[in-house]
Design a protein around this motif. Structure first.
Motif, PDB file in Angstrom:
ATOM      1  N   LEU A 137     -16.386 -11.877   0.326  1.00  0.00           N
ATOM      2  CA  LEU A 137     -15.711 -10.855  -0.135  1.00  0.00           C
ATOM      3  C   LEU A 137     -16.724 -10.053   0.836  1.00  0.00           C
ATOM      4  O   LEU A 137     -17.720 -10.138   0.671  1.00  0.00           O
ATOM      5  N   LEU A 154     -11.529 -11.054   2.744  1.00  0.00           N
ATOM      6  CA  LEU A 154     -10.835  -9.348   1.506  1.00  0.00           C
ATOM      7  C   LEU A 154     -11.873  -8.363   1.858  1.00  0.00           C
ATOM      8  O   LEU A 154     -13.079  -9.116   1.352  1.00  0.00           O
ATOM      9  N   SER A 155     -11.652  -7.612   1.969  1.00  0.00           N
ATOM     10  CA  SER A 155     -11.929  -6.071   1.826  1.00  0.00           C
ATOM     11  C   SER A 155     -12.551  -4.929   0.992  1.00  0.00           C
ATOM     12  O   SER A 155     -11.020  -4.467   1.198  1.00  0.00           O
ATOM     13  N   MET A 156     -13.169  -4.988   0.520  1.00  0.00           N
ATOM     14  CA  MET A 156     -13.188  -3.950  -0.551  1.00  0.00           C
ATOM     15  C   MET A 156     -13.293  -1.999   0.326  1.00  0.00           C
ATOM     16  O   MET A 156     -13.861  -1.604   0.255  1.00  0.00           O
ATOM     17  N   HIS A 191     -11.871 -10.043  -7.522  1.00  0.00           N
ATOM     18  CA  HIS A 191     -11.988 -10.145  -6.109  1.00  0.00           C
ATOM     19  C   HIS A 191     -12.561 -11.738  -5.623  1.00  0.00           C
ATOM     20  O   HIS A 191     -11.771 -12.239  -4.187  1.00  0.00           O
ATOM     21  N   THR A 232      -8.022  -3.088  -0.940  1.00  0.00           N
ATOM     22  CA  THR A 232      -8.067  -4.260   0.137  1.00  0.00           C
ATOM     23  C   THR A 232      -7.431  -4.386   0.803  1.00  0.00           C
ATOM     24  O   THR A 232      -6.273  -4.961   1.216  1.00  0.00           O
ATOM     25  N   ASP A 233      -8.521  -4.848   1.330  1.00  0.00           N
ATOM     26  CA  ASP A 233      -8.170  -5.307   3.250  1.00  0.00           C
ATOM     27  C   ASP A 233      -7.667  -7.030   3.547  1.00  0.00           C
ATOM     28  O   ASP A 233      -8.682  -7.672   2.836  1.00  0.00           O
ATOM     29  N   GLU A 234      -6.706  -7.058   3.719  1.00  0.00           N
ATOM     30  CA  GLU A 234      -7.072  -9.362   4.024  1.00  0.00           C
ATOM     31  C   GLU A 234      -6.877  -9.273   5.527  1.00  0.00           C
ATOM     32  O   GLU A 234      -6.485  -9.273   6.457  1.00  0.00           O
ATOM     33  N   SER A 266     -12.396   1.497  -4.129  1.00  0.00           N
ATOM     34  CA  SER A 266     -11.494   1.431  -5.693  1.00  0.00           C
ATOM     35  C   SER A 266     -11.495   2.294  -6.439  1.00  0.00           C
ATOM     36  O   SER A 266     -13.008   3.363  -6.399  1.00  0.00           O
ATOM     37  N   CYS A 276      -7.689  -1.136  -7.074  1.00  0.00           N
ATOM     38  CA  CYS A 276      -8.678  -1.383  -5.503  1.00  0.00           C
ATOM     39  C   CYS A 276      -8.089  -1.103  -4.278  1.00  0.00           C
ATOM     40  O   CYS A 276      -6.961  -1.942  -4.653  1.00  0.00           O
ATOM     41  N   THR A 292      -2.406  -4.274   4.409  1.00  0.00           N
ATOM     42  CA  THR A 292      -3.545  -3.753   4.022  1.00  0.00           C
ATOM     43  C   THR A 292      -3.069  -4.068   2.452  1.00  0.00           C
ATOM     44  O   THR A 292      -1.813  -3.772   2.266  1.00  0.00           O
ATOM     45  N   ASN A 338       0.889  -1.082   0.042  1.00  0.00           N
ATOM     46  CA  ASN A 338      -0.274   0.367   0.147  1.00  0.00           C
ATOM     47  C   ASN A 338       0.791   1.420   0.332  1.00  0.00           C
ATOM     48  O   ASN A 338       1.292   1.786   0.961  1.00  0.00           O
TER      49      ASN A 338
END
Length: 248
Positions: free
Chosen positions: A215, A179-181, A203, A172-174, A184, A170, A144, A102
């Protein structure tokens, strides 16, 4: 005398403001800070409880007379794309997504500005500077990644990376369960690609390949054109008063 541990979250309530999704409504949010050594753990707990992350802030709607904002997460193992979604995947078969640290770049910000100027001139992010963008990308105490989408190159099969101009991005958090978008954006001149839909589909594929069950898409708002598209990605779970409820 008692005191709160430094890592214990404290929650705050915003003042009422105009709702960005539904006309003639006001919104309030409850929020807390995601910082310190428990940042990752706290972000997961809050995301599973319907919060969204923005930099080091986790928030969720707390409106007095409205419950229209509903957290949504896709069940990736059971998801099957519709005919239209398969056409979107085919139209973007020349793109490849690469997960990056990130870290902001000038190329990302240039695309971000073009996206805002074309799609969200009256939104809350319209005046974001390059410094604001850098903070949005970098200011995180959780896992992230920035997923960059570019056209495939002749050696993409070897390097796993795309080539050419940046087409979509995008943040994106892992997390341990999905995964959380977070946010984007994409090239506004390539509307025929349906890049927003494509990134969600990609995703879903990415989460499944990582062995993650969900997701997280943020809030679905019934009656809002901005957020209605999220209902198309089924089966999904929606967070209601009893907990996460399956919707097919």
């Amino acid at each position: 005398m008692t005191s709160q541990p430094r890592d214990a979250p404290q929650f705050y309530l915003t003042s009422p403001s105009a709702c960005p999704y539904l006309p003639n409504r006001e919104e309030r949010k409850v929020f807390t800070h995601i910082v310190g050594r428990r940042g990752k753990e706290l972000n997961e707990i809050l995301t599973q409880g319907g919060f969204r992350r923005s930099q080091t802030i986790a928030y969720r709607p707390a409106c007095d007379a409205c419950r229209a904002c509903v957290s949504v997460r896709v069940l990736v193992d059971e998801f099957e794309p519709s005919g239209n979604m398969r056409r979107v995947l085919k139209a973007n078969a020349d793109l490849i997504g690469n997960a990056m640290p990130n870290r902001p770049t000038s190329e990302q910000y240039s695309l971000f500005r073009r996206y805002l100027d074309a799609r969200h001139t009256d939104g809350g992010m319209a005046d974001m500077t390059v410094l604001d963008y850098s903070m949005m990308i970098e200011d995180s105490h959780v896992d992230t990644r920035v997923i960059e989408y570019r056209r495939r190159g002749i050696d993409s099969g070897i390097t796993g990376r795309g080539a050419g101009d940046l087409v979509a991005v995008c943040l994106t958090d892992e997390m341990s369960d999905g995964l959380s978008m977070v946010y984007s954006f994409y090239d506004p001149d390539q509307q025929d690609r349906s890049l927003g839909t494509f990134m969600i589909l990609e995703h879903i594929r990415r989460a499944k390949a990582m062995g993650l069950p969900y997701l997280y898409l943020g809030y679905w708002v019934e009656g809002s054109k901005k957020m209605g598209y999220k209902a198309r990605f089924t089966p999904q779970e929606r967070l209601e008063a009893p907990g996460w409820v399956r919707v097919d």
